[in-house]
Enzyme design. Structure first.
Site, PDB file in Angstrom:
ATOM      1  CB  ILE A  77       2.242   9.480  15.565  1.00 14.24           C
ATOM      2  CG1 ILE A  77       1.910   8.342  16.540  1.00 14.24           C
ATOM      3  CG2 ILE A  77       3.716   9.466  15.178  1.00 14.24           C
ATOM      4  CD1 ILE A  77       1.863   6.966  15.890  1.00 14.24           C
TER       5      ILE A  77
ATOM      6  CB  SER B   1      -0.869   0.014   1.261  1.00 16.73           C
ATOM      7  OG  SER B   1      -0.029  -0.110   2.408  1.00 16.73           O
TER       8      SER B   1
ATOM      9  CE1 TYR C 252      -0.595  -9.590   2.798  1.00 18.35           C
ATOM     10  CE2 TYR C 252      -1.331 -10.776   0.866  1.00 18.35           C
ATOM     11  CZ  TYR C 252      -1.273  -9.621   1.609  1.00 18.35           C
ATOM     12  OH  TYR C 252      -1.888  -8.494   1.148  1.00 18.35           O
TER      13      TYR C 252
ATOM     14  N   GLY D 193      -4.179   5.249  17.026  1.00 18.90           N
ATOM     15  CA  GLY D 193      -4.787   6.538  17.374  1.00 18.90           C
ATOM     16  C   GLY D 193      -5.343   6.602  18.789  1.00 18.90           C
TER      17      GLY D 193
HETATM   18  C1  LIG Z   1      -4.304  -3.147  -1.029  1.00 22.83           C
HETATM   19  C2  LIG Z   1      -3.663  -3.015   0.307  1.00 22.83           C
HETATM   20  C3  LIG Z   1      -2.367  -3.485   0.509  1.00 22.83           C
HETATM   21  C4  LIG Z   1      -1.784  -3.383   1.779  1.00 22.83           C
HETATM   22  N1  LIG Z   1      -0.510  -3.835   1.961  1.00 22.83           N
HETATM   23  C5  LIG Z   1       0.087  -3.715   3.172  1.00 22.83           C
HETATM   24  C6  LIG Z   1       1.406  -4.182   3.388  1.00 22.83           C
HETATM   25  O1  LIG Z   1       2.067  -4.690   2.489  1.00 22.83           O
HETATM   26  N2  LIG Z   1       1.947  -4.021   4.616  1.00 22.83           N
HETATM   27  C7  LIG Z   1       1.250  -3.436   5.626  1.00 22.83           C
HETATM   28  O2  LIG Z   1       1.783  -3.286   6.714  1.00 22.83           O
HETATM   29  N3  LIG Z   1      -0.013  -3.004   5.454  1.00 22.83           N
HETATM   30  C8  LIG Z   1      -0.607  -3.120   4.266  1.00 22.83           C
HETATM   31  N4  LIG Z   1      -1.885  -2.680   4.076  1.00 22.83           N
HETATM   32  C9  LIG Z   1      -2.630  -2.083   5.195  1.00 22.83           C
HETATM   33  C10 LIG Z   1      -2.406  -0.571   5.385  1.00 22.83           C
HETATM   34  O3  LIG Z   1      -1.822   0.008   4.260  1.00 22.83           O
HETATM   35  C11 LIG Z   1      -1.579  -0.356   6.636  1.00 22.83           C
HETATM   36  O4  LIG Z   1      -2.359  -0.715   7.754  1.00 22.83           O
HETATM   37  C12 LIG Z   1      -1.038   1.073   6.799  1.00 22.83           C
HETATM   38  O5  LIG Z   1      -0.064   1.037   7.801  1.00 22.83           O
HETATM   39  C13 LIG Z   1      -2.090   2.087   7.150  1.00 22.83           C
HETATM   40  O6  LIG Z   1      -1.513   3.378   7.001  1.00 22.83           O
HETATM   41  P1  LIG Z   1      -2.417   4.647   6.678  1.00 22.83           P
HETATM   42  O7  LIG Z   1      -1.530   5.830   6.656  1.00 22.83           O
HETATM   43  O8  LIG Z   1      -3.212   4.404   5.469  1.00 22.83           O
HETATM   44  O9  LIG Z   1      -3.329   4.684   7.980  1.00 22.83           O
HETATM   45  P2  LIG Z   1      -4.901   4.948   8.114  1.00 22.83           P
HETATM   46  O10 LIG Z   1      -5.648   3.899   7.398  1.00 22.83           O
HETATM   47  O11 LIG Z   1      -5.202   6.351   7.781  1.00 22.83           O
HETATM   48  O12 LIG Z   1      -5.069   4.745   9.694  1.00 22.83           O
HETATM   49  C14 LIG Z   1      -4.805   3.498  10.272  1.00 22.83           C
HETATM   50  C15 LIG Z   1      -4.872   3.639  11.794  1.00 22.83           C
HETATM   51  O13 LIG Z   1      -3.770   4.409  12.248  1.00 22.83           O
HETATM   52  C16 LIG Z   1      -4.236   5.578  12.925  1.00 22.83           C
HETATM   53  N5  LIG Z   1      -3.332   6.672  12.557  1.00 22.83           N
HETATM   54  C17 LIG Z   1      -3.045   7.101  11.310  1.00 22.83           C
HETATM   55  N6  LIG Z   1      -2.168   8.114  11.375  1.00 22.83           N
HETATM   56  C18 LIG Z   1      -1.910   8.331  12.676  1.00 22.83           C
HETATM   57  C19 LIG Z   1      -1.109   9.261  13.385  1.00 22.83           C
HETATM   58  N7  LIG Z   1      -0.372  10.174  12.759  1.00 22.83           N
HETATM   59  N8  LIG Z   1      -1.110   9.205  14.729  1.00 22.83           N
HETATM   60  C20 LIG Z   1      -1.832   8.280  15.400  1.00 22.83           C
HETATM   61  N9  LIG Z   1      -2.605   7.381  14.775  1.00 22.83           N
HETATM   62  C21 LIG Z   1      -2.641   7.406  13.433  1.00 22.83           C
HETATM   63  C22 LIG Z   1      -5.656   5.776  12.469  1.00 22.83           C
HETATM   64  O14 LIG Z   1      -6.431   6.472  13.411  1.00 22.83           O
HETATM   65  C23 LIG Z   1      -6.114   4.346  12.300  1.00 22.83           C
HETATM   66  O15 LIG Z   1      -6.460   3.820  13.549  1.00 22.83           O
HETATM   67  C24 LIG Z   1      -2.512  -2.785   2.831  1.00 22.83           C
HETATM   68  C25 LIG Z   1      -3.801  -2.286   2.605  1.00 22.83           C
HETATM   69  C26 LIG Z   1      -4.381  -2.419   1.357  1.00 22.83           C
HETATM   70  C27 LIG Z   1      -5.769  -1.904   1.145  1.00 22.83           C
END
Ligand SMILES: Cc1cc2nc3c(=O)[nH]c(=O)nc-3n(C[C@H](O)[C@H](O)[C@H](O)COP(=O)(O)OP(=O)(O)OC[C@H]3O[C@@H](n4cnc5c(N)ncnc54)[C@H](O)[C@@H]3O)c2cc1C
Length: 564
Positions: free
Chosen positions: A275, A206, A476, A270
């Protein structure tokens, strides 16, 4: 309008990019065989209509919105419907089904975009004083229902979007430590680091649409974690905005101060604050970066090789092996004239494999990455190939690996392609000791097949080892099926069966997707009731008013472990 880019409200990524099957001759027959969906005749569901989405009116008072505007400026506060919808869900299949079906139980009432840590602090203080719920938003890519407000929330819900905070603030060249704002998405952050000759080395699938803060808050893992570590290893220092002040974790390489507050923040979704910046370990950009493909005669040979590599002196950046089913899928999704299809097209390889006594239905495809200085990468390849040979591994060069590497960030678009045709494609992953890898692999397949039978559908599940450690690995799984009348209900049956099989066979509830609401029902089985009690105590004392993303990770109500 801000300049913060979001993914499209109804699916993954950006408009105009998608998965195409017409140039992949093996794909349609494969999908038909796997889930009984004929792509040539399946009706394509038209794009959902945003105007038809019903979203309840915002509960945010004009006085509260004005108080936020006085902190960030009017352009950076919004109660607009599109903004609220984009900030409601992540990108799990459950999320996508709901948003496409006009099922928005509770959207945030207001979205705010702070420019810096000081504004974040003022927003948090104003929100907590007004008993508002704060949900930090990074890229919105999570698949564990970590973002959605609770359906019965009667207080105002504020989505705090970190998207304006995406700068590399400083680098300590001597220590290989970079201070980066938490809202930086993967490409923002790598571009700035690469400009100075560094890389973070964190590349989740992602990557293009997820943020540093989100990675930390969900304990993310990237595909090169075998070399660079998971985000939990990469992050050393933190700034977390909490009511009335900033929690500061200094970037110390290791420390005997325990329990570790840094570890409490990593994965806190969160619930412990916002953060705002992180100090992360960075590496000089490697001179050499290669991904090679290999075949194994069967799954057991492949996993034995991955284990021996993990226990050896070799340090490759990627160790990945697909089971026979996923190998079939990879062969089916390759283009006619490229990479793996050359194999299908009848090179000498199938002949060689048969001569070795291999059954072509059992073969397993593996990708191994070698990264670092020229000499280092060469040595790693030598060390690894010695091990692969022992387990019957057959090298097919770097061609397929190059393609895999180029296309890896496009794969997520496949989920929308399937949804457009009435089918689910989703993932679930777990970490377990090496001694349980094969057992868990087989048990999850049995559990998923039983769940498919229970709901009377033809389903498909396949898997790969995605991350290796000295004592174990992450498996996975990707599963797919054509929806019947109750997509969410059917998804719940399958997902619950898979999750329970993880726990029953010695695996964790997740390896890198976090807990959110999605995996919370398995928390007690994962870390014991006493572990959950400690966590409850932490959240209760750190957030007595339940203002920070309440009910994520630890479920409120004790109920049997099954997906919602
Ligand atoms: C197609 C696909 C592929 C993926 N592949 C992977 C992969 O290879 N590896 C992997 O680890 N994950 C993967 N993911 C899952 C996702 O990308 C991860 O969970 C990622 O870490 C989320 O980051 P985000 O910035 O999008 O967070 P968000 O979706 O915006 O938030 C996730 C959580 O973190 C909290 N949060 C966000 N920013 C902060 C901040 N600054 N301070 C405190 N809390 C915060 C939010 O409140 C929420 O609870 C994938 C998802 C999809 C849909």
């Amino acid at each position: 309008m801000t300049d913060v880019q979001h993914m499209k409200w109804w699916g993954w990524g950006v408009e105009g990019v998608g998965f195409h099957w017409e140039d992949k001759p093996g794909f349609a027959p494969f999908v038909d065989y796997a889930v009984g969906l004929d792509l040539r005749t399946a009706p394509v569901i038209s794009k959902p209509d945003f105007d038809k989405l019903s979203v309840a009116d915002s509960l945010a008072s004009s006085a509260f919105v004005a108080s936020l505007a006085s902190i960030v400026g009017e352009a950076y506060v919004s109660t607009d419907k599109m903004e609220r919808v984009v900030h409601t869900y992540g990108k799990s299949i459950r999320d996508l089904i709901r948003v496409r079906a006009n099922l928005i139980e509770r959207a945030p009432d207001v979205v705010v975009y702070p420019a810096d840590e000081d504004e974040t602090q003022r927003i948090v203080d104003a929100a907590v004083a007004a008993d508002v719920v704060i949900i930090p938003f990074g890229g919105g890519s999570n698949i564990a229902s970590s973002l959605e407000p609770r359906a019965d929330e009667t207080r105002v819900v504020l989505s705090l979007d970190m998207g304006r905070m995406r700068k590399l603030l400083s680098i300590d060249d001597e220590s290989g430590l970079a201070v980066i704002q938490a809202g930086a998405l993967g490409p923002d952050l790598e571009e700035q680091l690469n400009g100075k000759g560094w890389t973070l080395g964190h590349f989740p699938d992602s990557f293009t649409h997820s943020s540093l803060g989100g990675w930390i808050a969900t304990r993310s893992s990237g595909m090169q974690s075998d070399k660079y570590g998971d985000i939990a290893d990469i992050v050393r220092g933190l700034h977390v905005v909490r009511p009335g002040g900033i929690l500061v974790i200094r970037p110390i390489p290791s420390s005997s101060t325990g329990p570790s507050v840094r570890e409490m923040i990593v994965g806190s979704e969160g619930r412990l604050g916002i953060i705002t910046e992180a100090t992360v370990q960075v590496h000089r950009q490697p001179a050499k970066r290669d991904v090679y493909a290999y075949f194994f005669p069967n799954w057991e040979a492949g996993t034995a090789a991955m284990q021996e590599i993990a226990e050896s002196d070799a340090t490759p950046s990627i160790t990945r092996v697909s089971d026979a089913r996923e190998t079939g899928f990879s062969l089916a999704t390759s283009k006619e004239s490229h990479g793996l299809s050359k194999f299908l097209a009848g090179t000498v390889l199938p002949f060689l494999m048969r001569r070795k006594g291999w059954n072509l239905d059992d073969i397993c495809l593996s990708f191994i990455g070698y990264e670092g200085g020229e000499a280092h990468a060469k040595l790693q390849k030598k060390l690894v190939e010695r091990i692969l040979k022992k387990h019957g591994g057959m090298g097919v060069g770097s061609g397929p690996g190059v393609l895999y590497d180029q296309k890896k960030f496009d794969t997520p678009y496949l989920r929308d392609f399937l949804l457009d045709r009435g089918a689910a494609g989703d993932v679930s992953e777990s970490a377990m000791p090496w001694s349980k890898v094969n057992q868990l692999h087989d048990a999850v397949r049995v559990a998923a097949d039983k769940a498919f039978d229970e709901i009377g559908i033809k389903g498909w599940i396949m898997s790969h080892v995605s991350h290796s450690y000295h004592s174990g690995a992450c498996l996975y799984f990707t599963f797919s099926f054509v929806f019947g009348d109750d997509p969410i209900g059917e998804y719940n049956v399958v997902k619950s069966a898979i999750q329970q099989a993880f726990i029953d066979n010695g695996g964790s509830l997740s390896h890198h997707h976090g807990v959110g609401l999605e995996h919370a029902p398995w928390l007690e089985q994962d870390i014991s009731p006493e572990g959950v009690a400690v966590m409850r105590g932490l959240f209760a004392s750190a957030d007595p008013g339940e203002n920070f993303n309440p009910r994520k990770i630890v479920a409120d109500v004790k109920e049997p472990a099954k997906a919602r």
